[in-house]
Design an enzyme around this catalytic site. Sequence first.
Site, PDB file in Angstrom:
ATOM      1  N   ASP A  28      48.526  42.679  37.625  1.00 14.46           N
ATOM      2  CA  ASP A  28      48.940  41.921  36.440  1.00 14.46           C
ATOM      3  C   ASP A  28      48.538  40.444  36.571  1.00 14.46           C
ATOM      4  OD1 ASP A  28      50.059  41.524  33.990  1.00 14.46           O
ATOM      5  OD2 ASP A  28      52.133  41.524  34.686  1.00 14.46           O
ATOM      6  N   ASN A  76      48.364  50.217  26.579  1.00  6.32           N
ATOM      7  CA  ASN A  76      47.311  49.186  26.480  1.00  6.32           C
ATOM      8  C   ASN A  76      46.377  49.377  25.277  1.00  6.32           C
ATOM      9  OD1 ASN A  76      46.955  48.712  30.076  1.00  6.32           O
ATOM     10  ND2 ASN A  76      48.138  47.549  28.594  1.00  6.32           N
TER      11      ASN A  76
HETATM   12  C1  FPP Z   1      47.029  43.357  33.383  1.00  6.52           C
HETATM   13  O1  FPP Z   1      46.810  41.979  33.175  1.00  6.52           O
HETATM   14  C2  FPP Z   1      45.764  44.024  33.679  1.00  6.52           C
HETATM   15  C3  FPP Z   1      45.235  45.062  32.971  1.00  6.52           C
HETATM   16  C4  FPP Z   1      45.926  45.646  31.806  1.00  6.52           C
HETATM   17  C5  FPP Z   1      43.926  45.660  33.288  1.00  6.52           C
HETATM   18  C6  FPP Z   1      43.517  45.678  34.733  1.00  6.52           C
HETATM   19  C7  FPP Z   1      42.041  45.856  34.811  1.00  6.52           C
HETATM   20  C8  FPP Z   1      41.228  45.300  35.741  1.00  6.52           C
HETATM   21  C9  FPP Z   1      41.751  44.536  36.869  1.00  6.52           C
HETATM   22  C10 FPP Z   1      39.743  45.459  35.658  1.00  6.52           C
HETATM   23  C11 FPP Z   1      39.221  46.858  35.677  1.00  6.52           C
HETATM   24  C12 FPP Z   1      39.658  47.673  36.834  1.00  6.52           C
HETATM   25  C13 FPP Z   1      39.392  48.996  36.994  1.00  6.52           C
HETATM   26  C14 FPP Z   1      39.946  49.716  38.170  1.00  6.52           C
HETATM   27  C15 FPP Z   1      38.594  49.771  36.027  1.00  6.52           C
HETATM   28  P1  FPP Z   1      47.217  41.342  31.785  1.00  6.52           P
HETATM   29  O2  FPP Z   1      46.034  41.389  30.894  1.00  6.52           O
HETATM   30  O3  FPP Z   1      48.438  42.007  31.249  1.00  6.52           O
HETATM   31  O4  FPP Z   1      47.523  39.860  32.213  1.00  6.52           O
HETATM   32  P2  FPP Z   1      48.627  38.875  31.570  1.00  6.52           P
HETATM   33  O5  FPP Z   1      49.977  39.480  31.895  1.00  6.52           O
HETATM   34  O6  FPP Z   1      48.395  37.594  32.298  1.00  6.52           O
HETATM   35  O7  FPP Z   1      48.340  38.793  30.114  1.00  6.52           O
END
Ligand code: FPP
Length: 263
Positions: A28, A76
């Site tokens: 996250d 998501n």
């Molecule tokens: C949460 O951060 C992260 C995600 C929903 C996606 C995670 C994906 C990756 C790290 C890249 C791809 C990886 C693979 C294994 C295919 P957020 O967007 O919720 O962050 P925030 O809470 O700061 O908004």
Amino acid sequence: MSPAENNSHSCIKNPVPGIPRHVAVIMDGNGRWAKNRGQSRIKGHRKGAESVHRIIRLCGDHGVEHLTLFAFSSENWKRPPREVKLLMELFISVLEKDIDALVENGVRLRIMGDLDRFGKRIGRLIKKAEMRTTCNDCMQLTIAANYGGRWDITQACQQLAEKARSGEIKPDEINEELLARHLVTAGIPDPDLFIRTGGEKRISNYLIWQLAYTELFFTDVLWPDFSKDDFAEALSWFASRERRFGKTSEQLKENKARKAGHA
Ligand code: FPP
């Protein structure tokens, strides 16, 4: 479909004392990492993908047997279409480009979740990538995609209900062990260490059955910044935990002394 490949790798074999067999991660903070720099959320996810490569290497170096990453939750899909598109591209990139490095390093890849939603093309890529790594046994990387813990328990219950209806099992034969064998994680040990970056202290519908006795490590570090030192901190915290699984501290000490006496 490509056949399974196996390049006879040298790797650390588990269990390594004090090292978790299974690490599960909620990555996250990509969006906030980008916002802090005045960049788009997309840049944050791209940077987050670099941390994915790093943690796979680090887990391999330490002899972790299973690494499970929450890449895309069932919820998501509600994100802006441009962000969903980029997350899909990063997912496809793992299946098409990173797969060679996984094969070379003896990593077995598995994708778990409600995969029908991804469509036929991605479905084929998933099968092909999984097939290429089936013989690898250094580490298993499981990517949770369109996954939700409640979805998993529900689909397991549906399978069991169908088996009970058809007479294959009796309802009173359903127990924890049988239910666990119908979850998408069947065959994978429950996580020993859970890591969530980005400051929130929630499980967010991730592996909710499997995390029952897992040690939970929360850090404010945003996922793109999650470094070798941060991982070392999580491992050292894990090593300091006394895992009692419902027993008392005294019982554990007695067991340890008894085992030492037999050694
Ligand atoms: C949460 O951060 C992260 C995600 C929903 C996606 C995670 C994906 C990756 C790290 C890249 C791809 C990886 C693979 C294994 C295919 P957020 O967007 O919720 O962050 P925030 O809470 O700061 O908004």
